[in-house]
Design a protein around this motif. Structure first.
Motif, PDB file in Angstrom:
ATOM      1  N   LYS A  45       0.828  -1.213   0.000  1.00 20.08           N
ATOM      2  CA  LYS A  45       0.000   0.000   0.000  1.00 20.08           C
ATOM      3  C   LYS A  45       0.864   1.265   0.000  1.00 20.08           C
ATOM      4  CE  LYS A  45      -4.328  -1.779   1.646  1.00 20.08           C
ATOM      5  NZ  LYS A  45      -5.402  -1.762   2.620  1.00 20.08           N
ATOM      6  N   ALA A  48       1.811   1.794  -3.487  1.00 23.17           N
ATOM      7  CA  ALA A  48       0.677   2.289  -4.284  1.00 23.17           C
ATOM      8  C   ALA A  48       0.278   3.709  -3.901  1.00 23.17           C
ATOM      9  CB  ALA A  48      -0.517   1.351  -4.107  1.00 23.17           C
ATOM     10  N   LEU A  50      -1.122   4.576  -1.135  1.00 18.49           N
ATOM     11  CA  LEU A  50      -2.341   4.588  -0.313  1.00 18.49           C
ATOM     12  C   LEU A  50      -2.027   4.863   1.151  1.00 18.49           C
ATOM     13  CD1 LEU A  50      -4.192   1.515  -1.849  1.00 18.49           C
ATOM     14  CD2 LEU A  50      -4.862   3.908  -2.076  1.00 18.49           C
ATOM     15  N   THR A  74      -2.063  10.995  -9.605  1.00 24.13           N
ATOM     16  CA  THR A  74      -3.005  10.509 -10.614  1.00 24.13           C
ATOM     17  C   THR A  74      -2.259   9.825 -11.756  1.00 24.13           C
ATOM     18  OG1 THR A  74      -4.467  12.313 -10.074  1.00 24.13           O
ATOM     19  CG2 THR A  74      -4.889  11.235 -12.146  1.00 24.13           C
ATOM     20  N   ARG A  77      -0.780   6.490 -10.473  1.00 23.80           N
ATOM     21  CA  ARG A  77      -1.791   5.439 -10.249  1.00 23.80           C
ATOM     22  C   ARG A  77      -2.372   4.911 -11.556  1.00 23.80           C
ATOM     23  NH1 ARG A  77      -4.487   8.065  -4.994  1.00 23.80           N
ATOM     24  NH2 ARG A  77      -3.126   7.132  -3.448  1.00 23.80           N
ATOM     25  N   SER A  78      -2.347   5.737 -12.586  1.00 23.34           N
ATOM     26  CA  SER A  78      -2.869   5.229 -13.866  1.00 23.34           C
ATOM     27  C   SER A  78      -1.958   4.142 -14.436  1.00 23.34           C
ATOM     28  CB  SER A  78      -3.049   6.373 -14.858  1.00 23.34           C
ATOM     29  OG  SER A  78      -1.830   7.029 -15.051  1.00 23.34           O
ATOM     30  N   ILE A  80      -0.778   1.753 -12.394  1.00 27.55           N
ATOM     31  CA  ILE A  80      -0.855   0.641 -11.442  1.00 27.55           C
ATOM     32  C   ILE A  80      -2.245  -0.003 -11.450  1.00 27.55           C
ATOM     33  CG2 ILE A  80      -0.595  -0.030  -9.004  1.00 27.55           C
ATOM     34  CD1 ILE A  80       1.144   2.477  -8.622  1.00 27.55           C
ATOM     35  N   MET A  82      -4.428  -2.878  -9.139  1.00 33.07           N
ATOM     36  CA  MET A  82      -4.301  -3.519  -7.827  1.00 33.07           C
ATOM     37  C   MET A  82      -5.449  -4.483  -7.545  1.00 33.07           C
ATOM     38  SD  MET A  82      -3.143  -1.724  -4.361  1.00 33.07           S
ATOM     39  CE  MET A  82      -2.893  -2.621  -2.848  1.00 33.07           C
ATOM     40  N   ASP A 162      -2.643  -8.296  -3.774  1.00 37.09           N
ATOM     41  CA  ASP A 162      -2.597  -8.430  -2.315  1.00 37.09           C
ATOM     42  C   ASP A 162      -3.387  -9.673  -1.898  1.00 37.09           C
ATOM     43  OD1 ASP A 162      -2.283  -8.078   0.352  1.00 37.09           O
ATOM     44  OD2 ASP A 162      -3.411  -6.203   0.497  1.00 37.09           O
TER      45      ASP A 162
END
Lengths: 243, 274
Positions: A45, A48, A50, A74, A77-78, A80, A82, A162
């Protein structure tokens, strides 16, 4: 490539991620293993974006993730996809809406294109005719496959899985690992798989990282981990109990 | 308190310890208020930014409005009867004349009871619903999944609830006012033999009453979903965390409604009724 350097995370006074350093080369699939509470999911996380670590650095394809703003995040994350441990399927959306969600968020595609892509993926994960079902109408294994489809639909270059087989029976776990292996075989995707299922992970990962109490205690290939003379590493890999 | 904290506190001077004790009480309160303000300001920012999920706004309006209608009507209906019954007896004993009771009651409903009691009902019914829904989305990682797909949770989850609540709190306050007045009129007529035409008296109503009624309904409509959403978004752990979030939502939203009532009544007095 993912580069983690000197990452620390505290919960109260307890150090839950303790100076982790790790490099995951482009196009490799790494198995992140360790006992419960070792910090595997938390580390994922952090990668990522988070969870914010207390100190350290995480580079995703050369972009620093720690301490960056929402706009920069942004674009990170585009890249990645999950798969979450608890499925994380939006319970107010149908299977079709759940899987198509990342494409709708990215924009640039028509509804028909999105629907076609969703249908293609549903066939790939062996879930035909489930488009209009809601997550509460699916079994655990079906939910995992929907989550997998949602994670990969936008073809992200980085994938985080995960605990993809948590709570599943061996047959369904095998199906999930087969999907992960199929994805790896295509090449070009950098991925981290967190799991307790050592047996299932053995053949689908290029290397393994063993964590315990927030630290990395071993990192290497399957051959290296099998040849390790360290008692904890050997015991964990073979699933043996303490004497 | 952990061993580390205990050792730290033991090393402090008596004055430092007193300040630290104040901190133990006030830091969580200040942190929570700051977080509520953060969620509120972000919700307003996204409320004016596209895209707005209108389908979700309609669904939330149904949940907040239609599903709360019976609850609000029953509570306000009985409250109206009790208020007129009790106040009628007192008025009859002291003044003996009940001609002005309807006019006073209508003014009281506009200024105070209709919007505030409705909001307290909504704080329990809607506040718990919002906190439980968002809280369970947090603990099942759905909120993380939204973030991973570059969907801002406040825009996605809080804004539709905020817009729906603003509209439906006002609508429900109007319904509550009518129901409470109607049941009050029924008791006044049957128990105290006050004529319906006499009871229905708007002579004491001023523009200020309508403005305060609207202001209160608007303020409560904004406050309840924001406080409940903040409680939900701050949930952690499993079902226990969701339980704590719902309790926190009811307590904080009810407190906020009561404090806002006091402040807005004061504002009304200064600007309209002094």
């Amino acid at each position: 490539m993912i580069r983690i350097a000197e990452v620390y995370k505290y919960r109260g006074h307890e150090c839950v991620i303790n100076g982790v350093n790790l490099v995951i080369p482009q196009g490799t699939q790494v198995g992140l293993i360790g006992p419960g509470g070792a910090g595997k999911s938390l580390l994922m996380k952090i990668c990522a974006g988070l969870v914010r670590p207390d100190s350290g650095s995480v580079l995703i394809d050369g972009t620093e993730v720690v301490g960056i703003g929402d706009v920069e995040m942004t674009s990170v994350r585009s890249k990645i996809g999950m798969l979450f441990q608890n499925y994380a399927l939006f319970d107010f959306m149908t299977v079709e809406e759940n899987i198509g969600f990342p494409l709708r968020q990215l924009g640039g595609r028509t509804e028909e294109e999105i629907r076609d892509e969703v249908n293609r993926l549903l066939l790939a994960v062996d879930l035909p005719n489930t488009q209009k079902l809601f997550p509460n109408e699916l079994s655990g294994g079906m939910k995992k496959r929907v989550t997998f489809a949602r994670a990969v639909i936008a073809n992200p270059p980085i994938l985080f899985y995960d605990d993809p087989t948590a709570g599943l029976d061996p047959v369904t776990s095998g199906k999930i690992f087969a999907l992960l292996e199929e994805r790896r075989a295509r090449g070009g995707t950098t991925s981290i798989v967190v799991s307790h299922d050592i047996l299932g992970m053995r053949d689908i990962c290029d290397s393994f990282v063993l964590m315990d109490h927030g630290r990395i205690v071993f990192s290497g290939t399957r051959e290296q981990i099998e040849a390790s003379t360290r008692p904890f590493v050997g015991q964990f890999w073979r699933g043996e109990a303490d004497d | 308190m952990t061993k580390h904290t205990q050792a730290y506190v033991a090393a402090l001077s008596p004055t430092q310890r007193r300040i630290a004790q104040l901190g133990v009480v006030f830091v969580p309160i200040v942190t929570q208020i700051t977080d509520i303000l953060r969620v509120g300001s972000l919700a307003f920012y996204y409320a004016f930014k596209k895209p707005i999920r209108w389908r979700e706004v309609l669904q939330q309006s149904f949940f907040i409005g239609n599903r709360s209608l019976a609850f609000v009507m029953i509570v306000l209906g009985f409250l109206g009867m009790i208020l007129i019954f009790q106040s009628g007896f007192q008025a009859k004993r002291i003044v003996g004349d009940l001609q002005g009771m309807g006019a006073l009651y209508l003014q009281l409903l506009f200024r105070e009871f209709a919007p505030t009691v409705t909001a307290l009902m909504l704080a329990t019914r809607v506040g718990t619903g919002i906190a439980a829904e968002i809280g369970s989305m947090v603990v099942t990682e759905q909120v993380d999944a939204l973030r991973m797909n570059n969907a801002e949770p406040i825009q996605y989850l809080v804004v539709p609830r905020l817009l729906a609540s603003i509209v439906m709190t006002f609508v429900l306050s109007c319904v509550a006012l009518c129901v409470a007045f109607g049941t009050g009129m029924f008791v006044a007529n049957t128990v105290f033999e006050v004529n319906v035409a006499t009871f229905y008296n708007t002579s004491l109503l001023e523009w200020g009453d309508l403005i305060i009624f609207s202001l209160k309904a608007l303020a409560y409509g904004i406050t309840i979903p924001i406080i409940a959403s903040q409680a939900g978004l701050a949930a952690f752990g499993g079902s226990e965390g969701v339980g704590t979030a719902t309790t926190m939502a009811v307590v904080n939203a009810s407190l906020a409604v009561t404090i806002l009532d006091f402040v807005l009544s004061g504002v009304g007095y200064i600007f309209f009724f002094s």
